[in-house]
Scaffold this motif. Structure first.
Motif, PDB file in Angstrom:
ATOM      1  N   HIS A  35       0.285  -6.231  -5.709  1.00 36.85           N
ATOM      2  CA  HIS A  35       1.356  -7.064  -6.268  1.00 36.85           C
ATOM      3  C   HIS A  35       1.253  -8.459  -5.681  1.00 36.85           C
ATOM      4  O   HIS A  35       1.287  -8.644  -4.471  1.00 36.85           O
ATOM      5  CB  HIS A  35       2.721  -6.457  -5.921  1.00 36.85           C
ATOM      6  N   ARG A  36       1.126  -9.457  -6.564  1.00 37.02           N
ATOM      7  CA  ARG A  36       1.100 -10.845  -6.115  1.00 37.02           C
ATOM      8  C   ARG A  36       2.543 -11.328  -5.983  1.00 37.02           C
ATOM      9  O   ARG A  36       3.313 -11.283  -6.933  1.00 37.02           O
ATOM     10  CB  ARG A  36       0.336 -11.717  -7.097  1.00 37.02           C
ATOM     11  N   ILE A  37       2.892 -11.815  -4.812  1.00 36.31           N
ATOM     12  CA  ILE A  37       4.254 -12.250  -4.511  1.00 36.31           C
ATOM     13  C   ILE A  37       4.555 -13.555  -5.239  1.00 36.31           C
ATOM     14  O   ILE A  37       3.772 -14.498  -5.195  1.00 36.31           O
ATOM     15  CB  ILE A  37       4.440 -12.443  -2.992  1.00 36.31           C
ATOM     16  N   LYS A  38       5.717 -13.597  -5.888  1.00 32.15           N
ATOM     17  CA  LYS A  38       6.173 -14.805  -6.585  1.00 32.15           C
ATOM     18  C   LYS A  38       7.244 -15.494  -5.756  1.00 32.15           C
ATOM     19  O   LYS A  38       7.925 -14.872  -4.946  1.00 32.15           O
ATOM     20  CB  LYS A  38       6.761 -14.425  -7.937  1.00 32.15           C
ATOM     21  N   SER A  39       7.394 -16.770  -6.005  1.00 33.03           N
ATOM     22  CA  SER A  39       8.427 -17.541  -5.339  1.00 33.03           C
ATOM     23  C   SER A  39       9.791 -16.919  -5.633  1.00 33.03           C
ATOM     24  O   SER A  39      10.083 -16.568  -6.772  1.00 33.03           O
ATOM     25  CB  SER A  39       8.386 -18.980  -5.859  1.00 33.03           C
ATOM     26  N   GLY A  40      10.593 -16.743  -4.600  1.00 36.34           N
ATOM     27  CA  GLY A  40      11.934 -16.191  -4.773  1.00 36.34           C
ATOM     28  C   GLY A  40      12.006 -14.686  -4.595  1.00 36.34           C
ATOM     29  O   GLY A  40      13.088 -14.133  -4.498  1.00 36.34           O
ATOM     30  N   GLU A  41      10.869 -14.007  -4.565  1.00 35.05           N
ATOM     31  CA  GLU A  41      10.889 -12.558  -4.375  1.00 35.05           C
ATOM     32  C   GLU A  41      11.096 -12.223  -2.904  1.00 35.05           C
ATOM     33  O   GLU A  41      10.720 -12.985  -2.022  1.00 35.05           O
ATOM     34  CB  GLU A  41       9.575 -11.922  -4.841  1.00 35.05           C
ATOM     35  N   SER A  42      11.657 -11.045  -2.670  1.00 39.18           N
ATOM     36  CA  SER A  42      11.805 -10.526  -1.313  1.00 39.18           C
ATOM     37  C   SER A  42      11.212  -9.123  -1.293  1.00 39.18           C
ATOM     38  O   SER A  42      10.963  -8.531  -2.345  1.00 39.18           O
ATOM     39  CB  SER A  42      13.283 -10.462  -0.927  1.00 39.18           C
ATOM     40  N   HIS A  62       0.708  -3.387   7.056  1.00 42.88           N
ATOM     41  CA  HIS A  62       0.654  -3.663   8.490  1.00 42.88           C
ATOM     42  C   HIS A  62       1.501  -4.884   8.867  1.00 42.88           C
ATOM     43  O   HIS A  62       1.053  -5.770   9.590  1.00 42.88           O
ATOM     44  CB  HIS A  62      -0.794  -3.857   8.958  1.00 42.88           C
ATOM     45  N   MET A  63       2.743  -4.899   8.353  1.00 36.44           N
ATOM     46  CA  MET A  63       3.634  -6.037   8.586  1.00 36.44           C
ATOM     47  C   MET A  63       4.557  -5.746   9.776  1.00 36.44           C
ATOM     48  O   MET A  63       5.063  -4.638   9.913  1.00 36.44           O
ATOM     49  CB  MET A  63       4.476  -6.307   7.325  1.00 36.44           C
ATOM     50  N   ARG A  64       4.792  -6.761  10.585  1.00 33.83           N
ATOM     51  CA  ARG A  64       5.698  -6.625  11.734  1.00 33.83           C
ATOM     52  C   ARG A  64       7.115  -7.066  11.388  1.00 33.83           C
ATOM     53  O   ARG A  64       8.068  -6.674  12.033  1.00 33.83           O
ATOM     54  CB  ARG A  64       5.185  -7.446  12.901  1.00 33.83           C
ATOM     55  N   ASN A  65       7.230  -7.944  10.384  1.00 27.72           N
ATOM     56  CA  ASN A  65       8.558  -8.371   9.929  1.00 27.72           C
ATOM     57  C   ASN A  65       8.533  -8.478   8.406  1.00 27.72           C
ATOM     58  O   ASN A  65       7.494  -8.290   7.790  1.00 27.72           O
ATOM     59  CB  ASN A  65       8.990  -9.683  10.598  1.00 27.72           C
ATOM     60  N   SER A  66       9.667  -8.778   7.825  1.00 29.09           N
ATOM     61  CA  SER A  66       9.772  -8.765   6.361  1.00 29.09           C
ATOM     62  C   SER A  66       9.472 -10.122   5.719  1.00 29.09           C
ATOM     63  O   SER A  66       9.706 -10.302   4.530  1.00 29.09           O
ATOM     64  CB  SER A  66      11.166  -8.296   5.943  1.00 29.09           C
ATOM     65  N   ARG A  67       8.923 -11.045   6.466  1.00 35.76           N
ATOM     66  CA  ARG A  67       8.611 -12.370   5.920  1.00 35.76           C
ATOM     67  C   ARG A  67       7.409 -12.269   4.983  1.00 35.76           C
ATOM     68  O   ARG A  67       6.370 -11.729   5.342  1.00 35.76           O
ATOM     69  CB  ARG A  67       8.317 -13.355   7.032  1.00 35.76           C
ATOM     70  N   ILE A  68       7.565 -12.784   3.765  1.00 33.77           N
ATOM     71  CA  ILE A  68       6.463 -12.793   2.801  1.00 33.77           C
ATOM     72  C   ILE A  68       6.288 -14.198   2.252  1.00 33.77           C
ATOM     73  O   ILE A  68       7.214 -15.017   2.317  1.00 33.77           O
ATOM     74  CB  ILE A  68       6.687 -11.796   1.635  1.00 33.77           C
ATOM     75  N   VAL A  69       5.114 -14.482   1.707  1.00 35.48           N
ATOM     76  CA  VAL A  69       4.785 -15.808   1.214  1.00 35.48           C
ATOM     77  C   VAL A  69       4.309 -15.700  -0.232  1.00 35.48           C
ATOM     78  O   VAL A  69       3.456 -14.860  -0.546  1.00 35.48           O
ATOM     79  CB  VAL A  69       3.676 -16.454   2.083  1.00 35.48           C
TER      80      VAL A  69
END
Length: 160
Positions: A35-42, A62-69
């Motif tokens: 899934h390619r992350i879009k602006s505004g998605e969480s 393998h994420m340590r926090n929920s921050r996505i770009v």
């Protein structure tokens, strides 16, 4: 023979045919989607889309926090979706061929209110400036609590 086993175990209301059928029903297999992350998605909105947990997405990537770009790709393991897959899915085996969406003319609902379909990269500030209105007005008209918008969402805009 099955009837005697049922009686020996003291099971009542037991239907052999339905039990055999239940054992033959297979659960849908899990599939992996990129899934390619879009602006505004969480992570929460993405997890809802695929009916998985935020924790499962974080673990698979393998994420340590929920921050996505926006623009990055997440691996998501999920059951097959019942409806047609969203256009923003990137097939795991095929190369990504992303077409730029072409802006369409806004739909006029009222003399002063139009429908605007959010395009990739749009912000409420840009949209407000384009239609000579305020971010506050757009948020109020659409019941938005914050300024996060997602491509494809239709906003009501009151132009002045």
């Amino acid at each position: 023979m099955m009837d005697s086993l049922v009686m020996m175990n003291g099971v009542s209301g037991f239907n052999i045919d339905s039990t055999l059928m239940a054992n033959q029903i297979k659960m849908p297999e899990m599939i992996t989607t990129r899934h390619r992350i879009k602006s505004g998605e969480s992570l929460s909105t993405i997890a809802d889309r695929y009916n998985v947990t935020v924790a499962s997405i974080m673990a698979a990537n393998h994420m340590r926090n929920s921050r996505i770009v926006a623009g990055k790709t997440l691996v998501i393991t999920h059951r097959p979706l019942r409806s047609a897959p969203p256009a923003d899915l990137v097939a795991s085996a095929a190369p990504a061929h992303r077409q730029k969406s072409t802006p369409k003319a806004p739909v006029i609902r009222d003399q002063n209110v139009i429908e605007y379909k959010v395009l990739s990269g749009d912000t409420l500030g840009q949209i407000a400036e384009k239609y000579n209105t305020s971010v506050k007005s757009i948020k109020a008209l659409n019941g938005l609590r914050n300024s996060k918008i997602v491509e494809g969402k239709v906003l009501l805009i009151e132009s002045k």
